[in-house]
Design a protein around this motif. Structure first.
Motif, PDB file in Angstrom:
ATOM      1  N   VAL A 112       0.886  -1.154   0.000  1.00 18.29           N
ATOM      2  CA  VAL A 112       0.000   0.000   0.000  1.00 18.29           C
ATOM      3  C   VAL A 112       0.933   1.215   0.000  1.00 18.29           C
ATOM      4  O   VAL A 112       1.761   1.373   0.895  1.00 18.29           O
ATOM      5  CB  VAL A 112      -0.926   0.025   1.225  1.00 18.29           C
ATOM      6  N   LEU A 113       0.814   2.050  -1.038  1.00 14.60           N
ATOM      7  CA  LEU A 113       1.685   3.204  -1.231  1.00 14.60           C
ATOM      8  C   LEU A 113       0.968   4.483  -0.815  1.00 14.60           C
ATOM      9  O   LEU A 113      -0.257   4.550  -0.825  1.00 14.60           O
ATOM     10  CB  LEU A 113       2.097   3.312  -2.701  1.00 14.60           C
ATOM     11  N   TYR A 114       1.764   5.495  -0.469  1.00 16.94           N
ATOM     12  CA  TYR A 114       1.172   6.788  -0.137  1.00 16.94           C
ATOM     13  C   TYR A 114       2.022   7.918  -0.692  1.00 16.94           C
ATOM     14  O   TYR A 114       3.221   7.772  -0.921  1.00 16.94           O
ATOM     15  CB  TYR A 114       1.000   6.958   1.379  1.00 16.94           C
ATOM     16  N   SER A 115       1.365   9.024  -0.919  1.00 14.59           N
ATOM     17  CA  SER A 115       1.982  10.303  -1.253  1.00 14.59           C
ATOM     18  C   SER A 115       1.166  11.323  -0.487  1.00 14.59           C
ATOM     19  O   SER A 115      -0.061  11.340  -0.593  1.00 14.59           O
ATOM     20  CB  SER A 115       1.894  10.552  -2.765  1.00 14.59           C
ATOM     21  N   SER A 116       1.829  12.155   0.322  1.00 13.84           N
ATOM     22  CA  SER A 116       1.075  13.071   1.170  1.00 13.84           C
ATOM     23  C   SER A 116       1.821  14.379   1.364  1.00 13.84           C
ATOM     24  O   SER A 116       3.002  14.377   1.703  1.00 13.84           O
ATOM     25  CB  SER A 116       0.814  12.428   2.537  1.00 13.84           C
ATOM     26  N   SER A 117       1.106  15.481   1.196  1.00 17.99           N
ATOM     27  CA  SER A 117       1.688  16.803   1.409  1.00 17.99           C
ATOM     28  C   SER A 117       1.617  17.232   2.874  1.00 17.99           C
ATOM     29  O   SER A 117       2.141  18.278   3.231  1.00 17.99           O
ATOM     30  CB  SER A 117       0.980  17.841   0.534  1.00 17.99           C
ATOM     31  N   SER A 118       0.984  16.426   3.711  1.00 23.29           N
ATOM     32  CA  SER A 118       0.903  16.746   5.133  1.00 23.29           C
ATOM     33  C   SER A 118       1.056  15.476   5.957  1.00 23.29           C
ATOM     34  O   SER A 118       0.945  14.362   5.447  1.00 23.29           O
ATOM     35  CB  SER A 118      -0.420  17.444   5.456  1.00 23.29           C
ATOM     36  N   ALA A 119       1.302  15.647   7.237  1.00 23.33           N
ATOM     37  CA  ALA A 119       1.463  14.503   8.136  1.00 23.33           C
ATOM     38  C   ALA A 119       0.145  13.733   8.252  1.00 23.33           C
ATOM     39  O   ALA A 119      -0.940  14.308   8.179  1.00 23.33           O
ATOM     40  CB  ALA A 119       1.914  14.973   9.516  1.00 23.33           C
ATOM     41  N   ILE A 120       0.274  12.428   8.446  1.00 20.16           N
ATOM     42  CA  ILE A 120      -0.886  11.541   8.574  1.00 20.16           C
ATOM     43  C   ILE A 120      -0.969  11.063  10.018  1.00 20.16           C
ATOM     44  O   ILE A 120      -0.015  10.507  10.553  1.00 20.16           O
ATOM     45  CB  ILE A 120      -0.763  10.334   7.619  1.00 20.16           C
ATOM     46  N   GLY A 121      -2.135  11.270  10.630  1.00 22.43           N
ATOM     47  CA  GLY A 121      -2.345  10.832  12.004  1.00 22.43           C
ATOM     48  C   GLY A 121      -3.062   9.501  12.099  1.00 22.43           C
ATOM     49  O   GLY A 121      -3.011   8.834  13.139  1.00 22.43           O
ATOM     50  N   GLY A 122      -3.721   9.076  11.031  1.00 22.91           N
ATOM     51  CA  GLY A 122      -4.415   7.801  11.020  1.00 22.91           C
ATOM     52  C   GLY A 122      -5.008   7.539   9.655  1.00 22.91           C
ATOM     53  O   GLY A 122      -5.160   8.454   8.848  1.00 22.91           O
ATOM     54  N   PHE A 123      -5.328   6.264   9.401  1.00 26.38           N
ATOM     55  CA  PHE A 123      -5.932   5.901   8.113  1.00 26.38           C
ATOM     56  C   PHE A 123      -6.785   4.662   8.277  1.00 26.38           C
ATOM     57  O   PHE A 123      -6.589   3.867   9.197  1.00 26.38           O
ATOM     58  CB  PHE A 123      -4.866   5.669   7.033  1.00 26.38           C
ATOM     59  N   GLN A 124      -7.735   4.524   7.372  1.00 24.41           N
ATOM     60  CA  GLN A 124      -8.512   3.290   7.278  1.00 24.41           C
ATOM     61  C   GLN A 124      -8.962   3.118   5.835  1.00 24.41           C
ATOM     62  O   GLN A 124      -9.148   4.086   5.107  1.00 24.41           O
ATOM     63  CB  GLN A 124      -9.711   3.284   8.218  1.00 24.41           C
ATOM     64  N   PHE A 125      -9.071   1.863   5.416  1.00 24.99           N
ATOM     65  CA  PHE A 125      -9.528   1.545   4.071  1.00 24.99           C
ATOM     66  C   PHE A 125      -9.906   0.071   4.027  1.00 24.99           C
ATOM     67  O   PHE A 125      -9.591  -0.697   4.936  1.00 24.99           O
ATOM     68  CB  PHE A 125      -8.462   1.857   3.011  1.00 24.99           C
ATOM     69  N   ALA A 126     -10.577  -0.292   2.960  1.00 32.26           N
ATOM     70  CA  ALA A 126     -10.930  -1.690   2.706  1.00 32.26           C
ATOM     71  C   ALA A 126     -10.214  -2.123   1.438  1.00 32.26           C
ATOM     72  O   ALA A 126      -9.896  -1.304   0.577  1.00 32.26           O
ATOM     73  CB  ALA A 126     -12.435  -1.836   2.542  1.00 32.26           C
ATOM     74  N   VAL A 127      -9.946  -3.418   1.339  1.00 30.17           N
ATOM     75  CA  VAL A 127      -9.343  -3.994   0.141  1.00 30.17           C
ATOM     76  C   VAL A 127     -10.257  -5.109  -0.338  1.00 30.17           C
ATOM     77  O   VAL A 127     -10.612  -6.008   0.431  1.00 30.17           O
ATOM     78  CB  VAL A 127      -7.928  -4.564   0.423  1.00 30.17           C
ATOM     79  N   SER A 128     -10.630  -5.028  -1.610  1.00 31.85           N
ATOM     80  CA  SER A 128     -11.400  -6.123  -2.202  1.00 31.85           C
ATOM     81  C   SER A 128     -10.482  -6.901  -3.139  1.00 31.85           C
ATOM     82  O   SER A 128      -9.462  -6.391  -3.587  1.00 31.85           O
ATOM     83  CB  SER A 128     -12.604  -5.575  -2.962  1.00 31.85           C
ATOM     84  N   GLY A 129     -10.830  -8.140  -3.412  1.00 32.70           N
ATOM     85  CA  GLY A 129     -10.024  -8.974  -4.302  1.00 32.70           C
ATOM     86  C   GLY A 129      -8.957  -9.776  -3.590  1.00 32.70           C
ATOM     87  O   GLY A 129      -8.197 -10.513  -4.226  1.00 32.70           O
ATOM     88  N   ALA A 130      -8.871  -9.618  -2.274  1.00 31.86           N
ATOM     89  CA  ALA A 130      -7.890 -10.364  -1.483  1.00 31.86           C
ATOM     90  C   ALA A 130      -8.360 -10.429  -0.035  1.00 31.86           C
ATOM     91  O   ALA A 130      -8.994  -9.497   0.454  1.00 31.86           O
ATOM     92  CB  ALA A 130      -6.525  -9.694  -1.554  1.00 31.86           C
ATOM     93  N   ASP A 131      -8.058 -11.536   0.610  1.00 25.13           N
ATOM     94  CA  ASP A 131      -8.281 -11.641   2.047  1.00 25.13           C
ATOM     95  C   ASP A 131      -7.011 -11.167   2.732  1.00 25.13           C
ATOM     96  O   ASP A 131      -5.916 -11.682   2.457  1.00 25.13           O
ATOM     97  CB  ASP A 131      -8.576 -13.088   2.458  1.00 25.13           C
ATOM     98  N   VAL A 132      -7.133 -10.188   3.599  1.00 22.01           N
ATOM     99  CA  VAL A 132      -5.975  -9.600   4.282  1.00 22.01           C
ATOM    100  C   VAL A 132      -5.858 -10.240   5.653  1.00 22.01           C
ATOM    101  O   VAL A 132      -6.809 -10.254   6.433  1.00 22.01           O
ATOM    102  CB  VAL A 132      -6.118  -8.078   4.400  1.00 22.01           C
ATOM    103  N   SER A 133      -4.657 -10.765   5.946  1.00 22.42           N
ATOM    104  CA  SER A 133      -4.457 -11.425   7.242  1.00 22.42           C
ATOM    105  C   SER A 133      -3.471 -10.694   8.147  1.00 22.42           C
ATOM    106  O   SER A 133      -3.323 -11.054   9.310  1.00 22.42           O
ATOM    107  CB  SER A 133      -3.969 -12.864   7.021  1.00 22.42           C
ATOM    108  N   GLY A 134      -2.806  -9.671   7.634  1.00 24.24           N
ATOM    109  CA  GLY A 134      -1.858  -8.938   8.465  1.00 24.24           C
ATOM    110  C   GLY A 134      -1.282  -7.750   7.724  1.00 24.24           C
ATOM    111  O   GLY A 134      -1.472  -7.595   6.528  1.00 24.24           O
TER     112      GLY A 134
END
Length: 169
Positions: free
Chosen positions: A79-101
Motif C-alpha cells: 500500500v503506497l502513499y503520497s502526502s503533502s501533510s502529516a498523517i495521524g491515522g488511516f482506514q480503508f478496505a481492500v477487495s479482491g484479497a483476504d488480508v491477514s496482516g
C-alpha cells in the motif's frame, strides 16, 4: 579641512560602504559584500525555495494526497502513499484479497498499530505519532488472493489533530 578637500584621505565623499566616491550598495545586494537576501529575507542567508516554491521547504508541500496499491505477489500487497501533510491515522478496505496482516512501511516506522479485520484495515498510533509528509510504502499487507484484481475503497485519512484529509485512491 583645507581648501578643496586637499588634505582629506578622499577627495569627494565616502559612500555607505566606506569607498571613496563609491556607488554604495549595488542594486539587488543587501550589504557592502555583495550578498543578496535569501527567500526568508536574511541578508547573505542560505535559505532556498524548494521545487514547490516553499522557502526552506522539503519538497513535500506540493505532493498529491494519494493512497494506492503497489507491487503484488500471491501473498503480499504494497500500500503506497503520497502526502503533502502529516498523517495521524488511516482506514480503508481492500477487495479482491483476504488480508491477514500488515507490517513495515512508514506506518511501522512511525510506531503505528495497523489492525486488520475482515472488512477494514485501520492504522493509528496510541502515542499520538504521525507519519510525516512524503511518499513511499505506507504498509505491506499479507494477503490471500481471491480475485484477479485488488481494489482500495472506503479510504479515510486524518491529520495528527484528527481532522479529515482529502485523499484520492
Amino acid at each position: 579641512d583645507g581648501v578643496c578637500d586637499d588634505e582629506d584621505d578622499c577627495v569627494g565623499a565616502f559612500d555607505e560602504c566606506g569607498v571613496c566616491n563609491g556607488s554604495g550598495i549595488a542594486d539587488g545586494a543587501c550589504d557592502c559584500d555583495g550578498n543578496v537576501e535569501d527567500c526568508a529575507g536574511n541578508c547573505g542567508g542560505d535559505a532556498v525555495a524548494d521545487e514547490c516554491g516553499e522557502c526552506n521547504g522539503d519538497g513535500t508541500s506540493c505532493l498529491p494526497n494519494i493512497i494506492s496499491l503497489g507491487a503484488a505477489t500471491d501473498s503480499s500487497l504494497e500500500v503506497l502513499y503520497s502526502s503533502s501533510s502529516a498523517i495521524g491515522g488511516f482506514q480503508f478496505a481492500v477487495s479482491g484479497a483476504d488480508v491477514s496482516g500488515a507490517s513495515g512501511g512508514a506506518a511501522e516506522d512511525a510506531g503505528f498499530t495497523v489492525s486488520v479485520g475482515s472488512a477494514l484495515i485501520l492504522g493509528f498510533s496510541m502515542e499520538g505519532n504521525s507519519i510525516p509528509a512524503g511518499s513511499g510504502v505506507l504498509t505491506n499487507l499479507a494477503i490471500t488472493v481471491t480475485d484477479e484484481e485488488a481494489c482500495l475503497s472506503g479510504l479515510v485519512v486524518s491529520s495528527p489533530e484528527g481532522e479529515g484529509l482529502d485523499f484520492a485512491t
